[in-house]
Scaffold this motif. Sequence first.
Motif, PDB file in Angstrom:
ATOM      1  N   SER A  25       0.824  -1.213   0.000  1.00 56.47           N
ATOM      2  CA  SER A  25       0.000   0.000   0.000  1.00 56.47           C
ATOM      3  C   SER A  25       0.849   1.249   0.000  1.00 56.47           C
ATOM      4  O   SER A  25       0.451   2.286  -0.489  1.00 56.47           O
ATOM      5  CB  SER A  25      -0.948  -0.012   1.195  1.00 56.47           C
ATOM      6  N   GLY A  26       2.056   1.135   0.518  1.00 58.01           N
ATOM      7  CA  GLY A  26       2.878   2.332   0.609  1.00 58.01           C
ATOM      8  C   GLY A  26       3.518   2.749  -0.698  1.00 58.01           C
ATOM      9  O   GLY A  26       3.594   3.932  -1.013  1.00 58.01           O
ATOM     10  N   ARG A  27       3.973   1.771  -1.482  1.00 53.28           N
ATOM     11  CA  ARG A  27       4.748   2.120  -2.673  1.00 53.28           C
ATOM     12  C   ARG A  27       4.136   1.654  -3.970  1.00 53.28           C
ATOM     13  O   ARG A  27       4.735   1.766  -5.024  1.00 53.28           O
ATOM     14  CB  ARG A  27       6.167   1.556  -2.541  1.00 53.28           C
ATOM     15  N   GLY A  28       2.947   1.101  -3.952  1.00 55.13           N
ATOM     16  CA  GLY A  28       2.342   0.674  -5.209  1.00 55.13           C
ATOM     17  C   GLY A  28       3.076  -0.520  -5.791  1.00 55.13           C
ATOM     18  O   GLY A  28       3.707  -1.297  -5.090  1.00 55.13           O
ATOM     19  N   GLY A  78       2.130   3.889 -11.845  1.00 53.79           N
ATOM     20  CA  GLY A  78       1.618   4.965 -11.016  1.00 53.79           C
ATOM     21  C   GLY A  78       0.909   4.395  -9.801  1.00 53.79           C
ATOM     22  O   GLY A  78       0.746   3.184  -9.675  1.00 53.79           O
ATOM     23  N   PRO A  79       0.451   5.286  -8.903  1.00 53.54           N
ATOM     24  CA  PRO A  79      -0.197   4.831  -7.667  1.00 53.54           C
ATOM     25  C   PRO A  79      -1.608   4.296  -7.886  1.00 53.54           C
ATOM     26  O   PRO A  79      -2.158   3.645  -7.003  1.00 53.54           O
ATOM     27  CB  PRO A  79      -0.242   6.099  -6.806  1.00 53.54           C
ATOM     28  N   GLY A  80      -2.177   4.560  -9.061  1.00 51.05           N
ATOM     29  CA  GLY A  80      -3.512   4.059  -9.357  1.00 51.05           C
ATOM     30  C   GLY A  80      -4.617   5.029  -8.994  1.00 51.05           C
ATOM     31  O   GLY A  80      -4.433   5.939  -8.169  1.00 51.05           O
ATOM     32  N   THR A  81      -5.750   4.835  -9.641  1.00 50.72           N
ATOM     33  CA  THR A  81      -6.994   5.533  -9.282  1.00 50.72           C
ATOM     34  C   THR A  81      -7.978   4.478  -8.821  1.00 50.72           C
ATOM     35  O   THR A  81      -8.281   3.539  -9.571  1.00 50.72           O
ATOM     36  CB  THR A  81      -7.582   6.288 -10.488  1.00 50.72           C
ATOM     37  N   ARG A  82      -8.456   4.633  -7.579  1.00 47.43           N
ATOM     38  CA  ARG A  82      -9.462   3.701  -7.069  1.00 47.43           C
ATOM     39  C   ARG A  82     -10.832   4.241  -7.430  1.00 47.43           C
ATOM     40  O   ARG A  82     -11.231   5.296  -6.954  1.00 47.43           O
ATOM     41  CB  ARG A  82      -9.333   3.520  -5.559  1.00 47.43           C
ATOM     42  N   LEU A  83     -11.531   3.515  -8.295  1.00 43.90           N
ATOM     43  CA  LEU A  83     -12.863   3.918  -8.729  1.00 43.90           C
ATOM     44  C   LEU A  83     -13.906   3.081  -8.006  1.00 43.90           C
ATOM     45  O   LEU A  83     -13.835   1.847  -8.018  1.00 43.90           O
ATOM     46  CB  LEU A  83     -13.021   3.722 -10.247  1.00 43.90           C
ATOM     47  N   THR A  84     -14.841   3.753  -7.378  1.00 42.94           N
ATOM     48  CA  THR A  84     -15.966   3.082  -6.720  1.00 42.94           C
ATOM     49  C   THR A  84     -17.240   3.574  -7.379  1.00 42.94           C
ATOM     50  O   THR A  84     -17.500   4.786  -7.411  1.00 42.94           O
ATOM     51  CB  THR A  84     -15.995   3.385  -5.220  1.00 42.94           C
ATOM     52  N   VAL A  85     -18.016   2.643  -7.893  1.00 43.15           N
ATOM     53  CA  VAL A  85     -19.280   3.000  -8.534  1.00 43.15           C
ATOM     54  C   VAL A  85     -20.419   2.578  -7.608  1.00 43.15           C
ATOM     55  O   VAL A  85     -20.510   1.398  -7.210  1.00 43.15           O
ATOM     56  CB  VAL A  85     -19.426   2.315  -9.905  1.00 43.15           C
ATOM     57  N   THR A  86     -21.237   3.533  -7.219  1.00 44.56           N
ATOM     58  CA  THR A  86     -22.313   3.253  -6.248  1.00 44.56           C
ATOM     59  C   THR A  86     -23.680   3.198  -6.916  1.00 44.56           C
ATOM     60  O   THR A  86     -23.834   3.638  -8.062  1.00 44.56           O
ATOM     61  CB  THR A  86     -22.334   4.323  -5.159  1.00 44.56           C
TER      62      THR A  86
END
Lengths: 113, 116
Positions: free
Chosen positions: A39-42, B108-116
Amino acid sequence: SQQGEEDPQALSIQEGENATMNCSYKTSINNLQWYRQNSGRGLVHLILIRSNEREKHSGRLRVTLDTSKKSSSLLITASRAADTASYFCATRGGYFGNEKLTFGTGTRLTIIP
Amino acid sequence: GAGVSQSPRYKVAKRGQDVALRCDPISGHVSLFWYQQALGQGPEFLTYFQNEAQLDKSGLPSDRFFAERPEGSVSTLKIQRTQQEDSAVYLCASSLGWGTEFSEQYFGPGTRLTVT
Protein backbone atom coordinates in the motif's frame (compact mmCIF):
# COMPACT_ATOMS: atom_id res chain seq x y z
CA SER A 1 -7.91 -13.17 -17.93
CA GLN A 2 -4.89 -13.93 -15.79
CA GLN A 3 -2.00 -15.61 -17.56
CA GLY A 4 -1.24 -18.01 -14.81
CA GLU A 5 -1.24 -18.76 -11.19
CA GLU A 6 1.05 -18.32 -8.29
CA ASP A 7 1.41 -20.46 -5.26
CA PRO A 8 1.09 -20.29 -2.47
CA GLN A 9 -1.67 -17.70 -2.44
CA ALA A 10 -0.48 -16.62 1.00
CA LEU A 11 2.70 -17.24 2.96
CA SER A 12 3.69 -16.26 6.49
CA ILE A 13 7.25 -16.73 7.72
CA GLN A 14 9.48 -15.50 10.53
CA GLU A 15 11.84 -12.65 9.88
CA GLY A 16 15.20 -13.97 8.75
CA GLU A 17 13.78 -17.06 7.03
CA ASN A 18 13.74 -17.55 3.27
CA ALA A 19 10.54 -17.18 1.25
CA THR A 20 9.86 -19.05 -1.97
CA MET A 21 6.94 -18.42 -4.26
CA ASN A 22 6.14 -20.04 -7.57
CA CYS A 23 4.49 -18.92 -10.77
CA SER A 24 3.12 -20.86 -13.70
CA TYR A 25 2.13 -19.44 -17.07
CA LYS A 26 0.46 -20.71 -20.19
CA THR A 27 1.94 -19.34 -23.41
CA SER A 28 5.36 -18.65 -24.90
CA ILE A 29 7.15 -15.65 -23.46
CA ASN A 30 9.83 -13.11 -24.25
CA ASN A 31 10.60 -12.52 -20.59
CA LEU A 32 9.15 -12.94 -17.12
CA GLN A 33 9.21 -10.25 -14.47
CA TRP A 34 8.44 -10.12 -10.76
CA TYR A 35 6.73 -7.15 -9.15
CA ARG A 36 6.00 -6.28 -5.54
CA GLN A 37 2.93 -4.37 -4.43
CA ASN A 38 2.22 -2.83 -1.07
CA SER A 39 0.00 0.00 0.00
CA GLY A 40 2.88 2.33 0.61
CA ARG A 41 4.75 2.12 -2.67
CA GLY A 42 2.34 0.67 -5.21
CA LEU A 43 3.56 -1.81 -7.81
CA VAL A 44 7.34 -1.93 -8.12
CA HIS A 45 9.51 -3.91 -10.54
CA LEU A 46 11.91 -6.30 -8.84
CA ILE A 47 13.67 -8.40 -11.46
CA LEU A 48 13.42 -9.53 -15.08
CA ILE A 49 14.55 -12.85 -16.53
CA ARG A 50 14.68 -13.46 -20.27
CA SER A 51 13.30 -16.59 -21.86
CA ASN A 52 16.82 -17.83 -22.67
CA GLU A 53 18.02 -17.44 -19.09
CA ARG A 54 17.59 -20.02 -16.34
CA GLU A 55 18.57 -18.14 -13.22
CA LYS A 56 19.14 -14.56 -12.16
CA HIS A 57 20.18 -12.89 -8.92
CA SER A 58 19.65 -9.40 -7.59
CA GLY A 59 20.63 -8.69 -3.99
CA ARG A 60 18.54 -10.99 -1.79
CA LEU A 61 16.41 -12.11 -4.75
CA ARG A 62 16.94 -15.21 -6.84
CA VAL A 63 14.71 -16.03 -9.78
CA THR A 64 14.63 -19.23 -11.78
CA LEU A 65 12.85 -19.92 -15.04
CA ASP A 66 11.97 -23.28 -16.59
CA THR A 67 10.41 -22.66 -19.99
CA SER A 68 9.81 -26.37 -20.57
CA LYS A 69 7.53 -26.42 -17.53
CA LYS A 70 6.33 -22.84 -18.05
CA SER A 71 7.18 -21.99 -14.48
CA SER A 72 9.29 -19.62 -12.43
CA SER A 73 10.19 -19.23 -8.80
CA LEU A 74 11.20 -16.25 -6.70
CA LEU A 75 13.36 -16.78 -3.62
CA ILE A 76 13.80 -14.01 -1.09
CA THR A 77 16.60 -14.79 1.34
CA ALA A 78 16.97 -13.47 4.88
CA SER A 79 13.50 -11.91 4.87
CA ARG A 80 12.78 -8.60 6.56
CA ALA A 81 9.57 -7.06 7.85
CA ALA A 82 9.73 -4.61 4.94
CA ASP A 83 9.34 -7.53 2.52
CA THR A 84 5.71 -7.89 3.60
CA ALA A 85 3.76 -7.31 0.39
CA SER A 86 2.01 -9.05 -2.49
CA TYR A 87 4.29 -10.47 -5.16
CA PHE A 88 3.22 -10.94 -8.77
CA CYS A 89 4.88 -12.58 -11.70
CA ALA A 90 4.20 -11.02 -15.08
CA THR A 91 4.98 -12.34 -18.51
CA ARG A 92 5.65 -10.48 -21.70
CA GLY A 93 4.52 -12.33 -24.80
CA GLY A 94 6.86 -13.96 -27.26
CA TYR A 95 5.90 -12.15 -30.43
CA PHE A 96 7.27 -8.94 -31.82
CA GLY A 97 5.55 -5.76 -30.72
CA ASN A 98 3.69 -7.36 -27.85
CA GLU A 99 4.68 -5.25 -24.90
CA LYS A 100 1.80 -5.86 -22.55
CA LEU A 101 2.35 -7.73 -19.31
CA THR A 102 0.10 -10.57 -18.20
CA PHE A 103 0.08 -10.90 -14.44
CA GLY A 104 -0.43 -13.88 -12.21
CA THR A 105 -2.79 -13.99 -9.27
CA GLY A 106 -0.15 -13.06 -6.71
CA THR A 107 1.27 -14.35 -3.44
CA ARG A 108 0.62 -12.41 -0.24
CA LEU A 109 3.76 -12.59 1.87
CA THR A 110 3.72 -11.69 5.55
CA ILE A 111 6.97 -11.47 7.49
CA ILE A 112 6.50 -11.93 11.22
CA PRO A 113 8.98 -9.86 13.25
CA GLY B 1 13.01 12.13 -10.51
CA ALA B 2 9.26 12.25 -11.07
CA GLY B 3 7.51 8.94 -11.49
CA VAL B 4 4.21 8.12 -13.12
CA SER B 5 1.39 10.17 -11.67
CA GLN B 6 -2.32 9.55 -11.81
CA SER B 7 -5.32 11.64 -10.95
CA PRO B 8 -7.63 11.56 -9.23
CA ARG B 9 -6.39 9.05 -6.67
CA TYR B 10 -9.94 8.24 -5.63
CA LYS B 11 -13.16 8.63 -7.54
CA VAL B 12 -16.69 7.81 -6.46
CA ALA B 13 -19.23 7.80 -9.27
CA LYS B 14 -22.92 7.10 -9.33
CA ARG B 15 -23.95 4.33 -11.68
CA GLY B 16 -24.47 5.76 -15.13
CA GLN B 17 -22.03 8.65 -14.76
CA ASP B 18 -19.04 9.14 -17.04
CA VAL B 19 -15.55 9.32 -15.54
CA ALA B 20 -12.15 10.36 -16.87
CA LEU B 21 -8.91 9.12 -15.36
CA ARG B 22 -5.63 10.82 -16.14
CA CYS B 23 -2.10 9.46 -16.38
CA ASP B 24 1.14 11.43 -16.64
CA PRO B 25 3.93 9.03 -17.66
CA ILE B 26 7.61 9.45 -17.01
CA SER B 27 9.01 12.03 -19.41
CA GLY B 28 10.50 10.40 -22.50
CA HIS B 29 8.76 7.07 -22.05
CA VAL B 30 7.43 5.87 -25.36
CA SER B 31 5.04 3.19 -24.16
CA LEU B 32 2.05 3.70 -21.89
CA PHE B 33 -0.21 1.02 -20.48
CA TRP B 34 -3.52 0.87 -18.63
CA TYR B 35 -4.39 -2.01 -16.32
CA GLN B 36 -7.42 -2.77 -14.18
CA GLN B 37 -6.94 -4.42 -10.80
CA ALA B 38 -9.85 -5.92 -8.92
CA LEU B 39 -9.57 -6.48 -5.19
CA GLY B 40 -7.32 -9.41 -4.39
CA GLN B 41 -6.36 -10.01 -8.02
CA GLY B 42 -3.40 -9.22 -10.23
CA PRO B 43 -3.57 -6.33 -12.68
CA GLU B 44 -5.27 -7.09 -15.99
CA PHE B 45 -4.23 -5.43 -19.21
CA LEU B 46 -6.64 -2.97 -20.81
CA THR B 47 -4.78 -1.12 -23.56
CA TYR B 48 -1.44 0.31 -24.58
CA PHE B 49 0.07 3.10 -26.63
CA GLN B 50 3.35 3.57 -28.36
CA ASN B 51 3.65 7.35 -28.56
CA GLU B 52 0.18 8.46 -29.69
CA ALA B 53 -0.69 5.22 -31.48
CA GLN B 54 -2.98 2.82 -29.66
CA LEU B 55 -1.45 -0.50 -30.63
CA ASP B 56 -3.53 -2.88 -28.56
CA LYS B 57 -6.93 -2.35 -26.99
CA SER B 58 -7.85 -5.99 -26.72
CA GLY B 59 -8.30 -5.80 -22.94
CA LEU B 60 -10.94 -3.09 -22.88
CA PRO B 61 -13.99 -4.85 -21.44
CA SER B 62 -16.64 -3.02 -23.45
CA ASP B 63 -17.20 -0.13 -25.80
CA ARG B 64 -17.92 2.01 -22.74
CA PHE B 65 -14.15 2.15 -22.20
CA PHE B 66 -12.09 4.51 -24.31
CA ALA B 67 -8.47 5.63 -24.00
CA GLU B 68 -6.47 8.29 -25.76
CA ARG B 69 -2.98 9.75 -25.80
CA PRO B 70 -3.26 12.49 -28.40
CA GLU B 71 0.20 14.02 -28.11
CA GLY B 72 2.11 10.94 -27.09
CA SER B 73 2.46 11.99 -23.46
CA VAL B 74 -0.51 12.34 -21.09
CA SER B 75 -3.22 9.72 -21.43
CA THR B 76 -6.85 9.65 -20.39
CA LEU B 77 -8.97 6.58 -19.76
CA LYS B 78 -12.66 7.36 -20.06
CA ILE B 79 -15.46 5.13 -18.86
CA GLN B 80 -18.95 5.99 -20.00
CA ARG B 81 -22.15 5.05 -18.19
CA THR B 82 -20.26 3.46 -15.30
CA GLN B 83 -21.50 0.18 -13.87
CA GLN B 84 -20.82 -1.38 -10.48
CA GLU B 85 -18.56 -3.99 -12.05
CA ASP B 86 -16.26 -1.15 -13.15
CA SER B 87 -15.25 -0.62 -9.52
CA ALA B 88 -11.53 -1.37 -9.36
CA VAL B 89 -8.13 0.25 -9.17
CA TYR B 90 -6.98 1.55 -12.55
CA LEU B 91 -3.22 1.49 -12.94
CA CYS B 92 -1.18 3.33 -15.49
CA ALA B 93 2.39 2.31 -16.37
CA SER B 94 5.03 3.55 -18.74
CA SER B 95 8.21 2.13 -20.20
CA LEU B 96 11.04 3.32 -22.38
CA GLY B 97 10.13 1.24 -25.41
CA TRP B 98 9.68 -2.18 -26.88
CA GLY B 99 13.05 -3.89 -26.65
CA THR B 100 13.52 -6.52 -23.99
CA GLU B 101 15.91 -4.25 -22.18
CA PHE B 102 13.11 -1.71 -21.89
CA SER B 103 10.49 -4.13 -20.64
CA GLU B 104 10.43 -2.84 -17.09
CA GLN B 105 7.22 -0.94 -16.52
CA TYR B 106 6.94 1.88 -14.02
CA PHE B 107 3.56 2.05 -12.37
CA GLY B 108 1.62 4.97 -11.02
CA PRO B 109 -0.20 4.83 -7.67
CA GLY B 110 -3.51 4.06 -9.36
CA THR B 111 -6.99 5.53 -9.28
CA ARG B 112 -9.46 3.70 -7.07
CA LEU B 113 -12.86 3.92 -8.73
CA THR B 114 -15.97 3.08 -6.72
CA VAL B 115 -19.28 3.00 -8.53
CA THR B 116 -22.31 3.25 -6.25
